[in-house]
Design an enzyme around this catalytic site. Sequence first.
Site, short mmCIF file in Angstrom:
data_model
loop_
_atom_site.label_atom_id
_atom_site.label_comp_id
_atom_site.label_asym_id
_atom_site.label_seq_id
_atom_site.Cartn_x
_atom_site.Cartn_y
_atom_site.Cartn_z
N MET A 20 1.05 10.14 8.58
CA MET A 20 2.14 11.04 8.35
C MET A 20 3.39 10.21 8.43
O MET A 20 3.55 9.77 10.04
CB MET A 20 2.07 12.34 9.19
CG MET A 20 0.88 13.01 9.00
SD MET A 20 0.68 14.77 9.58
CE MET A 20 2.12 15.65 8.95
N SER A 21 4.19 10.21 7.59
CA SER A 21 5.52 9.26 7.86
C SER A 21 6.47 10.03 8.26
O SER A 21 7.70 9.76 8.53
CB SER A 21 5.83 8.51 6.47
OG SER A 21 6.05 9.52 5.32
N GLY A 23 7.81 12.38 6.03
CA GLY A 23 8.14 12.76 4.54
C GLY A 23 7.26 13.83 3.89
O GLY A 23 6.37 14.35 4.60
N VAL A 24 7.87 14.17 2.76
CA VAL A 24 7.30 15.28 2.21
C VAL A 24 5.77 15.00 1.63
O VAL A 24 4.82 15.88 1.50
CB VAL A 24 8.01 16.03 1.07
CG1 VAL A 24 8.35 15.11 -0.13
CG2 VAL A 24 7.44 17.27 0.63
N ASP A 25 5.55 13.88 1.12
CA ASP A 25 4.37 13.26 0.51
C ASP A 25 3.17 13.44 1.54
O ASP A 25 2.17 14.08 1.36
CB ASP A 25 4.55 12.05 -0.30
CG ASP A 25 5.51 11.92 -1.38
OD1 ASP A 25 5.77 12.83 -2.08
OD2 ASP A 25 6.20 10.70 -1.35
N SER A 26 3.26 12.88 2.66
CA SER A 26 2.37 12.80 3.53
C SER A 26 2.12 14.07 4.02
O SER A 26 0.99 14.63 4.70
CB SER A 26 2.63 11.68 4.57
OG SER A 26 3.73 11.98 5.18
N LEU A 45 3.17 6.41 13.04
CA LEU A 45 3.19 5.06 13.49
C LEU A 45 4.93 4.80 14.02
O LEU A 45 5.70 5.39 13.28
CB LEU A 45 3.08 3.99 12.58
CG LEU A 45 1.70 3.90 11.84
CD1 LEU A 45 1.50 2.75 10.84
CD2 LEU A 45 0.63 3.77 12.76
N CYS A 113 3.35 -4.17 4.62
CA CYS A 113 3.01 -3.01 5.65
C CYS A 113 1.59 -2.53 5.27
O CYS A 113 0.88 -2.12 6.15
CB CYS A 113 4.01 -2.18 5.55
SG CYS A 113 4.12 -0.81 6.73
N GLY A 137 -0.04 9.75 1.59
CA GLY A 137 0.38 10.56 0.74
C GLY A 137 0.96 9.55 -0.45
O GLY A 137 1.89 9.92 -1.23
N CYS A 209 12.26 0.42 4.52
CA CYS A 209 12.39 1.30 5.68
C CYS A 209 12.90 0.64 6.81
O CYS A 209 13.76 1.37 7.67
CB CYS A 209 11.01 1.67 6.19
SG CYS A 209 10.04 0.50 6.82
#
Length: 370
Positions: A20-21, A23-26, A45, A113, A137, A209
Amino acid sequence: MIADFQLDRPASGARIVVAMSGGVDSSVAALLAAKSGAEVIGVTLQLYDHGEAAKRSGACCAGQDIYDAAQVCEKLGIAHYVLDYESRFRTGVIERFADDYARGRTPVPCSLCNQGVKFTDLHAFARELGADALVTGHYVRRVVRDGRAELHKGRDPARDQSYFLYGTTAEQLALLRFPIGEMPKADVRALAAEAGLIVADKPDSQDICFVPDGDYAGLVKRMRPETDAPGEIVDRSGRVLGRHPGVVHFTVGQRRGLEIGGHAEPLYVLRIEPEERRLVVGPKQALAISEARVADWNWLTEDQREVAVKVRSLSRPVPATISEGTIRFHQPEFGVAPGQAAVAYEGDRLLGGGWIESTMAADCALASAA
């Protein structure tokens, strides 16, 4: 929506780890995992020191993003862990990014990454937790054919992220799942809004990022100050045409910033020679490449010969032949530079890829043939 996580046992007895970053995708990937009935654990992370990260927003794995991921996990009723990977990220991604620029290369840090902390280390962590699946995501698809997992482009071509995942190994793909790979972005945001997730309207990050302000040259200058030394601009015969403020400000194919007047046609950076602090420039047609030497190949299938190759994330795959690590484009290709990733496809299926080490200009190849 119910996603198929292709688990080997009933979801009620399975464990899913979600990267999970913030953001909406993850977050929607975690939502779909939670709906499956499996035990779900969210993992974020920490890639920057806590003091710096707390001040940053709009970049993956920054302070606000970690908070957002934690809030989503609380809303979904799942566990959330934060792993401190700052040192590994700096060494494996940021330092290499600066080194590539200093060597006159065009780096692709997102691929680095994914090959490092995001997939290699998270894969190991998920295995330690006894996970049945590691979910991300990304807009890609995992397709199982004849008992073998394949990696395919995301269904939405505008969102496909397969180019950055060419380094995924077969072992990693056995555990990885990509539940939003079949969906357009609008549907992802709609699911987030319907579930009341705070990230439903969160903007997508637009820059690398660790350079949220887009000032790549500023970062590299701080880390590798020698790249900011001025030098000569020469044509392909070595004739001096002007001066530049530092190689850090240029990449292959760039026209902006050269400030060379008195020429009948625009000039572009053809090659960067960092040790001599020199830029070699020429007309646009001189950027046409016939061959590229590629190192560190990773294949998700058997080595292929006749493929379609993509050398930039936003370019279309073009027909090419691969032999002994060399890509030979069927037609001269533009925008090919050392440091970029070359990724091979068969239709929507990602076959493998590697790092471009060197290139041969199409006009040089013609001269050699003659």
